[in-house]
Scaffold this motif. Structure first.
Motif, PDB file in Angstrom:
ATOM      1  N   GLU A 162      -1.157  -7.064 -40.893  1.00  0.00           N
ATOM      2  CA  GLU A 162      -1.515  -7.933 -42.017  1.00  0.00           C
ATOM      3  C   GLU A 162      -2.505  -7.305 -42.994  1.00  0.00           C
ATOM      4  N   CYS A 163      -3.193  -6.241 -42.571  1.00  0.00           N
ATOM      5  CA  CYS A 163      -4.151  -5.559 -43.453  1.00  0.00           C
ATOM      6  C   CYS A 163      -3.862  -4.065 -43.560  1.00  0.00           C
ATOM      7  N   GLY A 164      -3.544  -3.448 -42.432  1.00  0.00           N
ATOM      8  CA  GLY A 164      -3.343  -2.006 -42.404  1.00  0.00           C
ATOM      9  C   GLY A 164      -4.658  -1.256 -42.267  1.00  0.00           C
ATOM     10  N   ASP A 165      -4.580   0.054 -42.140  1.00  0.00           N
ATOM     11  CA  ASP A 165      -5.779   0.892 -42.080  1.00  0.00           C
ATOM     12  C   ASP A 165      -6.564   0.707 -43.381  1.00  0.00           C
ATOM     13  N   PHE A 166      -7.859   0.457 -43.264  1.00  0.00           N
ATOM     14  CA  PHE A 166      -8.635   0.149 -44.472  1.00  0.00           C
ATOM     15  C   PHE A 166      -9.751   1.163 -44.680  1.00  0.00           C
ATOM     16  N   VAL A 167     -10.222   1.244 -45.911  1.00  0.00           N
ATOM     17  CA  VAL A 167     -11.184   2.266 -46.341  1.00  0.00           C
ATOM     18  C   VAL A 167     -12.602   1.880 -45.914  1.00  0.00           C
ATOM     19  N   LEU A 168     -13.323   2.850 -45.341  1.00  0.00           N
ATOM     20  CA  LEU A 168     -14.729   2.669 -44.995  1.00  0.00           C
ATOM     21  C   LEU A 168     -15.656   3.469 -45.915  1.00  0.00           C
ATOM     22  N   ARG A 169     -15.134   4.550 -46.478  1.00  0.00           N
ATOM     23  CA  ARG A 169     -15.881   5.271 -47.510  1.00  0.00           C
ATOM     24  C   ARG A 169     -14.908   5.696 -48.589  1.00  0.00           C
ATOM     25  N   ARG A 170     -15.242   5.369 -49.831  1.00  0.00           N
ATOM     26  CA  ARG A 170     -14.358   5.668 -50.941  1.00  0.00           C
ATOM     27  C   ARG A 170     -14.421   7.150 -51.311  1.00  0.00           C
TER      28      ARG A 170
END
Length: 207
Positions: A162-170
């Motif tokens: 429902e979200c997928g792998d998400f960013v922790l540092r841009r």
């Protein structure tokens, strides 16, 4: 009876003055902490520096004080917490839970399906072993996250689907909200979170 060691918090982003919705969330959080004999902490979520409006943080502090919402201890400023966030990323990297991502928003939008909070990252860079000035994503496990909400009851989310792998540092080096809030909740010993329903979908990712 109040839970032993109840610690709540209010964490506004100083992108403008305190609006009515945030004031309602602050009041709810403050009342919950005070009714349970607990601590109520204040955190200024200014980690996303391009969104910060000069003077907004001071205006928020004054607005809280004007409404009688007093906090315990000194406010925690995320903009001063870079070392803690870097350490958390280093731990995740050592555990091979992070990977570099070179995808643009346009790339993702072209391939992704819609999830609970925007496009679901399709995993394009998961196995590419990229390095350099990239975004860093959390490698999300295949499991359903469940948690109790005092208003809605049991809430669940399959984060991978429902979200997928998400960013922790841009890619620009800024640590994201999803990382900073977890590191700071742990550092401050937060036991209970009262916040707007719009942030409910973030909770499974933070767990």
């Amino acid at each position: 009876m109040a839970p032993a060691g109840y610690r709540g918090r209010f964490a506004p982003t100083p992108s403008g003055p305190l609006h009515f919705g945030s004031l309602v969330a602050a009041l709810g959080s403050w009342l919950d902490a005070r009714a349970r004999g607990g601590a109520w902490l204040l955190r200024i979520e200014d980690v996303d520096t391009p969104r910060v409006l000069p003077g907004a943080a001071d205006a928020i502090l004054r607005a809280l004080e004007a409404h009688g919402l007093t906090w315990d201890g000194l406010p925690l400023w995320q903009s001063r917490r870079g070392e803690a966030y870097r350490a958390a990323l280093d731990d995740l990297r050592r555990d091979r839970l992070l990977y570099g991502c070179a995808c643009s928003r346009k790339d993702i939008a072209a391939r992704a399906r819609r999830g609970v909070d925007g496009p679901v990252y399709p995993g394009t860079c998961r196995a590419r072993g990229l390095r350099g000035a990239l975004a860093w994503r959390l490698r999300v496990p295949q499991q359903r996250v469940l948690f109790p909400d005092r208003l809605l009851g049991q809430v669940g989310c399959d984060v991978a689907r429902e979200c997928g792998d998400f960013v922790l540092r841009r890619a620009d080096g800024i640590h994201t909200y999803q990382l900073a809030v977890v590191v700071d909740d742990a550092a401050q010993g937060i036991t209970h979170v009262v916040r707007g329903a719009d942030l409910l979908v973030s909770t499974p990712r933070q767990i």
